[in-house]
Design an enzyme around this catalytic site. Sequence first.
Site, PDB file in Angstrom:
ATOM      1  N   ASP A  13       0.812  -1.226   0.000  1.00 12.14           N
ATOM      2  CA  ASP A  13       0.000   0.000   0.000  1.00 12.14           C
ATOM      3  C   ASP A  13       0.838   1.265   0.000  1.00 12.14           C
ATOM      4  O   ASP A  13       0.440   2.291   0.561  1.00 12.14           O
ATOM      5  CB  ASP A  13      -0.969  -0.007   1.202  1.00 12.14           C
ATOM      6  CG  ASP A  13      -1.855  -1.234   1.203  1.00 12.14           C
ATOM      7  OD1 ASP A  13      -2.253  -1.658   0.114  1.00 12.14           O
ATOM      8  OD2 ASP A  13      -2.118  -1.783   2.288  1.00 12.14           O
ATOM      9  N   LYS A  16       1.842   2.040  -5.132  1.00 13.90           N
ATOM     10  CA  LYS A  16       2.389   1.457  -6.371  1.00 13.90           C
ATOM     11  C   LYS A  16       1.473   1.730  -7.550  1.00 13.90           C
ATOM     12  O   LYS A  16       1.932   2.001  -8.653  1.00 13.90           O
ATOM     13  CB  LYS A  16       2.573  -0.069  -6.211  1.00 13.90           C
ATOM     14  CG  LYS A  16       3.560  -0.447  -5.121  1.00 13.90           C
ATOM     15  CD  LYS A  16       3.617  -1.947  -4.933  1.00 13.90           C
ATOM     16  CE  LYS A  16       2.353  -2.526  -4.343  1.00 13.90           C
ATOM     17  NZ  LYS A  16       2.077  -2.130  -2.950  1.00 13.90           N
ATOM     18  N   GLY A  40      -4.616  -4.195  -3.812  1.00 11.10           N
ATOM     19  CA  GLY A  40      -5.593  -3.139  -4.065  1.00 11.10           C
ATOM     20  C   GLY A  40      -4.797  -1.917  -4.458  1.00 11.10           C
ATOM     21  O   GLY A  40      -4.110  -1.339  -3.624  1.00 11.10           O
ATOM     22  N   HIS A  41      -4.826  -1.570  -5.734  1.00 11.36           N
ATOM     23  CA  HIS A  41      -4.025  -0.455  -6.233  1.00 11.36           C
ATOM     24  C   HIS A  41      -4.968   0.676  -6.661  1.00 11.36           C
ATOM     25  O   HIS A  41      -5.783   0.504  -7.557  1.00 11.36           O
ATOM     26  CB  HIS A  41      -3.153  -0.905  -7.418  1.00 11.36           C
ATOM     27  CG  HIS A  41      -2.117  -1.931  -7.013  1.00 11.36           C
ATOM     28  ND1 HIS A  41      -1.192  -2.441  -7.876  1.00 11.36           N
ATOM     29  CD2 HIS A  41      -1.853  -2.506  -5.818  1.00 11.36           C
ATOM     30  CE1 HIS A  41      -0.410  -3.304  -7.226  1.00 11.36           C
ATOM     31  NE2 HIS A  41      -0.811  -3.363  -5.979  1.00 11.36           N
ATOM     32  N   GLN A 224       1.892  -6.245  -3.556  1.00  9.17           N
ATOM     33  CA  GLN A 224       2.441  -6.454  -2.210  1.00  9.17           C
ATOM     34  C   GLN A 224       3.789  -5.717  -2.115  1.00  9.17           C
ATOM     35  O   GLN A 224       3.929  -4.670  -2.708  1.00  9.17           O
ATOM     36  CB  GLN A 224       2.576  -7.946  -1.871  1.00  9.17           C
ATOM     37  CG  GLN A 224       1.238  -8.631  -1.664  1.00  9.17           C
ATOM     38  CD  GLN A 224       0.533  -8.984  -2.951  1.00  9.17           C
ATOM     39  OE1 GLN A 224       1.083  -9.645  -3.809  1.00  9.17           O
ATOM     40  NE2 GLN A 224      -0.700  -8.554  -3.100  1.00  9.17           N
TER      41      GLN A 224
END
Length: 426
Positions: A13, A16, A40-41, A224
Amino acid sequence: MPATVVVGTQWGDEGKGKLTDLIAKEMAMVVRYQGGHNAGHTLVVDGESFALQLVPSGVLYDHIVPVIGNGVVVDPFVLLAEIDTLESKGVDCSRLRVSGNAHLILPYHQELDMLTERYLGKNKLGTTKRGIGPTYADKAMRVGIRVQDLLDEKIFRAKLDAVLGDKNTVLTRVYNRLPTDPDELADRVMAEVVPRLRPHVADSVGLVHDALDAGENVLFEGAQATFLDLDHGTYPFVTSSNPVAGGACTGAGIGPRHIQRVVGIAKAYITRVGAGPFPTELFDADGDALVDRGHEFGTNTGRRRRPGWFDAVMMRQAVRLNSLSEVAITKLDILDTFDTLKVCVAYDVNGERHEHLPYHQSDLHSAKPIYEELPGWQSDLTAVRERSELPTPAVRYLEFLEGQIGAPISLVGVGPGREQFVNFSG
Ligand code: GDP
Ligand code: IMO
Ligand code: MG
């Protein structure tokens, strides 16, 4: 020709998604190389927010081919739902390609992830319960089902039948759950998934090399982060893949000599979701301020992220593990209100000073951060676009980090929007 890798350097988080989207402008292709929808991007473009899980972050540009590489684990139902959401927002996903060698996350993987966590009780890892671990375990056990298996119904049904024999024994006898009916699941996959996914399935390695051979820029987007890496992270509190830059080689099918640039993404502080050691973790009002100001809640799971001060010891390790050529610092604006800021420059482990990460996990658990304190700037950075507009204490903070990390800081995030960044290198 040039391959660039974007890699998280902390516990995820870091931003990225935003940085990948930013850098992707000059790329022809963006390739996800590991992980699954545990990621979750978030991208914010013209005030609109996009939360991506499996689709690579370059998808918003019309000129980019987004590719899901062989190292990714794909829940086909989630992927199709994500495509639907994106298309409902006007994003064209027709160019998306999915490696035939990527492994499938199927409902029994998620159920087993959930059951394993429940069984572990207070020792649970705090996984995202997306089935990531069980799917990579099946891959390593050589009983996984791959995206290419979807293209031959007979093979798919036979593999599902075989693997469910074993899974159903565990589900019913160990966990006292109902078995998964292979025919029912196969019928559902054949009806709901195959017709829609078929046009996207491709030889991703061939596509990546055709692009590289044609001299095009290809970006490899890590999910990640370094300290969630199965080999190099804080095991067992890690994910089941290799987010480090080297993972781009195995997860996308390129040799290391292709990689010319590795961009490490780090928050100006640090957060972690789920269990595991965290030397600079804050349990005080400063920690609450980081969570509140930084909206530190999971993009998908909604869980509160654990906050802490920037850890230069971890960053030095991240430089080594990833061959970082540069670092992008995100969320500097979240520090706007602090009087003073702390940076962990070394650990005290049983009275001994460590500038580099101790290899033994017990040492990491007992490590006490040694801090240097720097003045804050107490002004709003969100409208800053040039290095020259940054207040002096903010420049000093970034230069201090640069010195501690041992790699140049290129970009600095000052807000979630695509345009909210400063080029710190020039
Ligand atoms: P990822 O998983 O590394 O892509 O990061 P996430 O998207 O899960 O979390 C990063 C969060 O911070 C998202 O909500 C982003 O919109 C937001 N973000 C990214 N960069 C910045 C920044 O420079 N400033 C602020 N305030 N928010 C940012
Ligand atoms: P992005 O790409 C933050 C964490 C989970 C848990 C551990 C194992 O958005 O940075 P898993 O479901 O992978 O088996 O969970 O890893 N985790 C993440 N934390 N960001 C992520 O992704 C994460 N993906 C997994 O919270 O501690
Ligand atoms: Mg995230």
